[in-house]
Enzyme design. Structure first.
Site: not given
Ligand code: NAD
Ligand code: TYD
Length: 358
Positions: A11-12, A99, A133-135, A159, A163, A290, A294
């Protein structure tokens, strides 16, 4: 300058690769294992573009990564690759350890070997940017101040613990070996190409199909939301001007309770997609069991990146959500592609029991 991006089909990462080619125009080597979360369709607009070099491979494969670094000689590594979904980490933590911890360690080792052999000038300019991540900071009470860069680490899910471990390794490689690293800790992202296991795309897809909108617990958990394009611009800024060894918190100034996020989506869909099987969409909201452990609230104090690097998000929550809903409505073939077999298996695994119990 050539850069190496890991996880650039997710995604990102995919948003970042598209943004980088558009904004900087220099080559990107994209190393991605293509797990369930990686999707080359995200990068279809770069088909045939010599600036995007895609390599399917594992960040944990030291020889492969070192070979790529020596071949393409990037000036920076931007490390996105990870297992990223909290609920999956609860069902099966092992891949997160492999990973996020072991994979990041091997990537750091390959980076260190490559960087150590660079001529002095290139060594000084090299950067390893770790996307986190902020988590990692754990959960806040309702009146506690937002997370800042010196907040103590207190991860609560497999998770966030994995991280946090990778953040510590990155930090150690700076202090011990001098590897020029920077870490960004960002809040929840949303926008195009997000896999529909996460809150926002899952709710959009369920709503337009007339399916229940499964809100965990009482729906009062708080997250800070950032439009993905703003996260990408922050990473480019930190890469260009961030100080080695520093961490930067990135946030959207948009703290929302989950229920309000879902209601906002429903209202946007009432307006943009009135032909759904069930409207008003908010009638589909359904409270389910829940998530174990959480986290109640995340909030980001992003003053450091704002004061030091003059970065602020360009989108508001309202403008970003509207664009996101419209993108999912306009990209049905992408949705059909990602919601095939493996996806349905996950939905059964995560939701059937919660729904039955609620
Ligand atoms: P995502 O799950 O959408 O994508 C992860 C990508 O990594 C995928 O394309 C997957 O194929 C690849 N991947 C997984 N394991 C691998 C490996 N062993 N070798 C090579 N590639 C591999 O994740 P995202 O939401 O795009 O998040 C990207 C990064 O940003 C992560 O490190 C996540 O912790 C961090 N992040 C995400 C969020 C969010 O809200 N999504 C917020 C803050 C930080
Ligand atoms: P999520 O998108 O999984 O991100 P994160 O857990 O990394 O913050 O979830 C965002 C918030 O939404 C989290 O408080 C959990 C809640 N949530 C639901 O209530 N229902 C759902 O089906 C999902 C996937 C998340």
């Amino acid at each position: 300058m050539t850069i190496l991006v890991t996880g650039g089909a997710g995604f990102i990462g995919a948003n970042f690769v598209l943004d980088w080619v558009q904004a900087e125009g220099t080559p990107v080597v994209n190393l991605d294992l293509l797990t369930y979360a990686g999707n080359l369709r995200n990068l279809a607009s770069l088909d045939g573009d010599p600036r995007h070099i895609f390599v399917r491979g594992d960040i944990g494969d030291f020889d492969r990564v070192l070979g790529l670094l020596q071949e393409h000689r990037p000036q920076a590594i931007v490390h996105f690759a990870a297992e990223s979904h909290v609920d999956r980490s609860i069902h099966g933590p092992e891949d997160f350890i492999k990973t996020n911890i072991v994979g990041s360690f091997r990537l750091l080792e390959a980076a260190r070997a490559y960087w150590g052999d660079l001529p002095q000038g290139e060594r000084d300019n090299f950067r390893f940017l770790h996307v986190s991540t902020d988590e990692v900071y754990g959960s806040l009470g309702p009146y506690e101040p937002a997370f800042h860069e010196s907040s103590p680490y207190a991860p609560n899910s497999p998770y966030s613990a994995s991280k946090a471990a990778s953040d510590h390794l990155v930090r150690a490689y700076f202090h011990t070996y001098g590897l020029p690293v920077v870490t960004t800790n960002c809040s929840n992202n949303y926008g195009p190409y997000q896999f529909p296991e996460k809150l926002i795309p899952l709710m959009i897809l369920n709503a337009i199909s007339g399916k229940p909108l499964p809100v965990y617990g009482d729906g009062l958990n708080v997250r800070d939301w950032l439009y993905v394009g703003d996260h990408c611009s922050a990473i480019r800024r930190v890469l260009a001007a961030g100080r080695p060894g520093e961490t930067y918190n990135i946030g959207g100034y948009s703290e929302k309770i989950n229920l309000d996020v879902v209601k906002t989506l429903c209202a946007l869909l009432d307006e943009l997609h009135p032909q759904s099987p069930r409207t008003p969409h908010a009638e589909l909201i359904s409270f389910v069991d829940d998530r174990p452990g959480h986290d109640r609230r995340y909030a980001i104090d992003a003053r450091k990146v704002e004061d030091e690097l003059s970065w602020r998000p360009a989108e508001t929550f309202e403008s970003g959500m509207r664009q996101t809903v419209q993108w999912y409505l306009d990209n049905r073939p992408w949705i059909e592609d990602v919601t095939s077999g493996e996806y349905r298996k996950w939905i059964d695994e995560n939701y059937s029991q919660r729904m039955a119990a609620s």
